[in-house]
Motif scaffolding. Structure first.
Motif, short mmCIF file in Angstrom:
data_model
loop_
_atom_site.label_atom_id
_atom_site.label_comp_id
_atom_site.label_asym_id
_atom_site.label_seq_id
_atom_site.Cartn_x
_atom_site.Cartn_y
_atom_site.Cartn_z
N PRO A 1 -2.70 5.44 1.86
CA PRO A 1 -2.44 5.66 3.29
C PRO A 1 -2.89 4.46 4.13
O PRO A 1 -3.92 3.83 3.84
CB PRO A 1 -3.25 6.92 3.62
N THR A 2 -2.13 4.17 5.16
CA THR A 2 -2.47 3.08 6.08
C THR A 2 -2.27 3.55 7.52
O THR A 2 -1.57 4.52 7.78
CB THR A 2 -1.59 1.84 5.84
N GLU A 3 -2.91 2.84 8.44
CA GLU A 3 -2.72 3.08 9.87
C GLU A 3 -2.47 1.73 10.53
O GLU A 3 -3.35 1.12 11.13
CB GLU A 3 -3.94 3.78 10.48
N LEU A 4 -1.23 1.27 10.40
CA LEU A 4 -0.88 -0.05 10.88
C LEU A 4 -1.11 -0.18 12.39
O LEU A 4 -1.64 -1.19 12.87
CB LEU A 4 0.59 -0.33 10.55
N CYS B 1 0.83 -1.21 0.00
CA CYS B 1 0.00 0.00 0.00
C CYS B 1 0.87 1.26 0.00
O CYS B 1 0.56 2.25 -0.69
CB CYS B 1 -0.94 0.00 1.21
N GLN B 2 1.95 1.24 0.76
CA GLN B 2 2.84 2.38 0.77
C GLN B 2 3.44 2.61 -0.61
O GLN B 2 3.59 3.76 -1.06
CB GLN B 2 3.95 2.17 1.81
N MET B 3 3.79 1.54 -1.30
CA MET B 3 4.32 1.66 -2.66
C MET B 3 3.30 2.28 -3.60
O MET B 3 3.66 3.02 -4.53
CB MET B 3 4.72 0.28 -3.18
N MET B 4 2.04 1.99 -3.36
CA MET B 4 0.97 2.48 -4.23
C MET B 4 0.38 3.81 -3.74
O MET B 4 -0.65 4.26 -4.25
CB MET B 4 -0.16 1.45 -4.31
N LEU C 1 -7.18 1.20 6.51
CA LEU C 1 -6.97 2.17 5.45
C LEU C 1 -7.87 3.37 5.75
O LEU C 1 -9.09 3.26 5.67
CB LEU C 1 -7.34 1.58 4.08
N PRO C 2 -7.31 4.51 6.15
CA PRO C 2 -8.13 5.66 6.54
C PRO C 2 -9.13 6.04 5.45
O PRO C 2 -8.80 6.05 4.27
CB PRO C 2 -7.09 6.77 6.78
N LEU D 1 -10.34 -0.22 -4.18
CA LEU D 1 -10.04 0.73 -3.12
C LEU D 1 -10.26 2.17 -3.59
O LEU D 1 -10.73 3.02 -2.82
CB LEU D 1 -8.61 0.55 -2.64
N TYR D 2 -9.95 2.44 -4.84
CA TYR D 2 -10.18 3.78 -5.38
C TYR D 2 -11.67 4.11 -5.38
O TYR D 2 -12.07 5.22 -5.01
CB TYR D 2 -9.61 3.89 -6.80
#
Length: 333
Positions: free
Chosen positions: A60-63, A54-57, A84-85, A156-157
Motif C-alpha cells: 500500500p502507498t499514499e502518493l 509497490c502497487q505491483m508488489m 507507505l502506510p 519493508l516486510y
C-alpha cells in the motif's frame, strides 16, 4: 564487490506513463529556475515509478500524502519520498544513465525507512529500479553498494511486521501505560516516572555542544527550545540480546501564542556511557502508527533529537529501538 553494471543488470525496468510525464511537467513548470525544474521533474518520475512497483508488489502507498507531491515542499526542499502506510517514508532518488553514484541530500538522511535508486533514461520513457539501501550517511551513494530489490521487499516486510507487534513485545512497562498528558505538565503536574532532568541526566550532558543529529519541522524558523521552560526525563531499560542497556528519554515543551506547542525529544546515554550505541533509533509515530519522523544514532553520537509541533488534543507515540529491543510510549498534547 559488485560493479555498477552488475547491480543495474539485477534491477527492474518499468515504463514511464504519459500521465507520469504530464504530472512531472506540471510540477516542474512552477519552479523558479531551470535547475530546480529538472530536479522536481526527475524526483516526480522516480517516485511515480516506485509507486507503480509497490502497487505491483501489493504494498500500500499514499502518493498524495508524500512531501514530493506537495508543491509547497517541492519549492523548499529536494524531496522524493513515497509514503507507505504503517511503515514510513521511502525515498526514491533519481539518477541518469551511466551514473556511478546517486546524490542523496542531507535533509532526507534521517526521515526515511529506505532509499531506492531509480535510473531514468534520457527520453523519459522508462526507468530502472537499480537497488536500495536502508540508510545513508553521505551525499554520494555509490551505485555498486546498493542492495537488490529483493532485499527491499524483505526490509519493508520486517518493518511492517514490527509495526503490528503488540506493545508488550520486548518493551518496558511504560509502553502500555496511559498516554502521558503533556498539557498537565504545563500546570506542573507530572507522572511519577518522569523526573527532573538533573536527577536522571548528568549535568555535563544537559547541553551537549557537539556530535549530535537533529531533525526538525523547519530548522530555519523553529525557535530554539529554552532549557528553562518544561523539561522532564525518564530512564529507559532496553532488553538487548546481551542484557539491559539504559538510555534517557528527555522531553522539552515550549508553548506558543498560536496554541501550538513545540516539542523536542532527545535520547541520551545513561550515566557512565559517553555515547549512544550505534544504530539506536528514535521515531515519532502518528496515531495510524505510520512513522512521522525518525533519527538514528551513529558512532560517537552523544544524543539524537527530533523536533516538531502540535495542537492540544493531538496524540503521538515515540518508539525507541535498538537491535531487537523496542520501547513505545504514547503522548497527548
Amino acid at each position: 564487490m559488485s560493479t555498477p553494471l552488475e547491480i543495474k543488470n539485477l534491477g527492474l525496468r518499468l515504463p514511464i506513463t504519459e500521465q507520469a510525464r504530464q504530472i512531472a511537467q506540471r510540477f516542474s513548470e512552477i519552479q523558479s529556475t531551470p535547475e530546480k525544474a529538472k530536479q522536481v521533474q526527475l524526483n516526480t518520475l522516480a517516485v511515480w515509478v516506485v509507486n507503480d512497483y509497490c502497487q505491483m508488489m501489493d504494498i500500500p502507498t499514499e502518493l498524495d500524502h508524500s512531501d514530493s507531491w506537495n508543491p509547497v515542499v517541492q519549492v523548499m526542499a529536494n524531496v522524493a519520498d513515497l509514503v507507505l502506510p504503517e511503515i514510513g517514508r521511502l525515498e526514491c532518488r533519481p539518477v541518469r544513465s551511466e551514473a556511478q553514484t546517486c546524490f542523496v541530500p542531507p535533509e532526507v538522511w534521517d526521515c526515511r525507512v529506505g532509499y531506492v535508486v531509480v535510473e531514468i533514461d534520457d527520453a523519459l520513457q522508462s526507468a530502472q529500479l537499480i537497488g536500495f539501501t536502508p540508510a545513508v550517511t553521505t551525499e554520494e551513494l555509490p551505485i555498486a553498494k546498493l542492495l537488490p530489490l529483493e532485499d527491499l521487499l524483505d526490509h519493508l516486510y520486517t518493518l511492517r511486521q514490527a509495526s503490528l507487534l503488540p506493545a508488550l513485545d520486548g518493551l518496558a512497562a511504560g509502553a502500555v501505560e496511559a498516554a502521558v498528558n503533556l498539557s498537565q505538565w504545563l500546570n506542573d503536574t507530572f507522572e511519577t516516572s518522569w523526573q527532573a532532568v538533573e536527577s536522571v541526566l548528568n549535568p555535563d550532558r544537559m547541553a551537549p555542544a557537539v556530535s549530535f543529529r537533529r531533525v526538525g519541522i523547519d530548522e530555519g524558523t523553529t525557535p530554539e527550545l529554552t532549557p528553562s521552560r518544561i523539561r522532564r526525563a525518564k530512564l529507559i531499560d532496553l532488553a538487548v540480546q546481551l542484557g539491559l542497556r539504559q538510555v534517557v528519554l528527555l522531553v522539552n515543551l515550549q508553548p506558543e501564542a498560536s496554541e501550538q506547542t513545540y516539542i523536542g525529544l532527545q535520547v541520551h546515554p545513561a550515566a557512565g556511557q559517553p555515547y549512544l550505541p550505534s544504530g539506536l533509533e528514535l521515531a515519532i509515530l502518528e496515531p495510524s502508527d505510520a512513522v512521522f519522523m525518525q533519527a538514528q544514532s551513529r558512532q560517537a553520537d552523544n544524543y539524537i533529537q527530533l523536533r516538531f509541533s502540535g495542537k492540544p488534543g493531538e496524540r503521538f507515540r515515540i518508539r525507541i529501538t535498538l537491535e531487537d529491543a523496542r520501547y513505545l510510549e504514547e503522548f497527548v498534547i
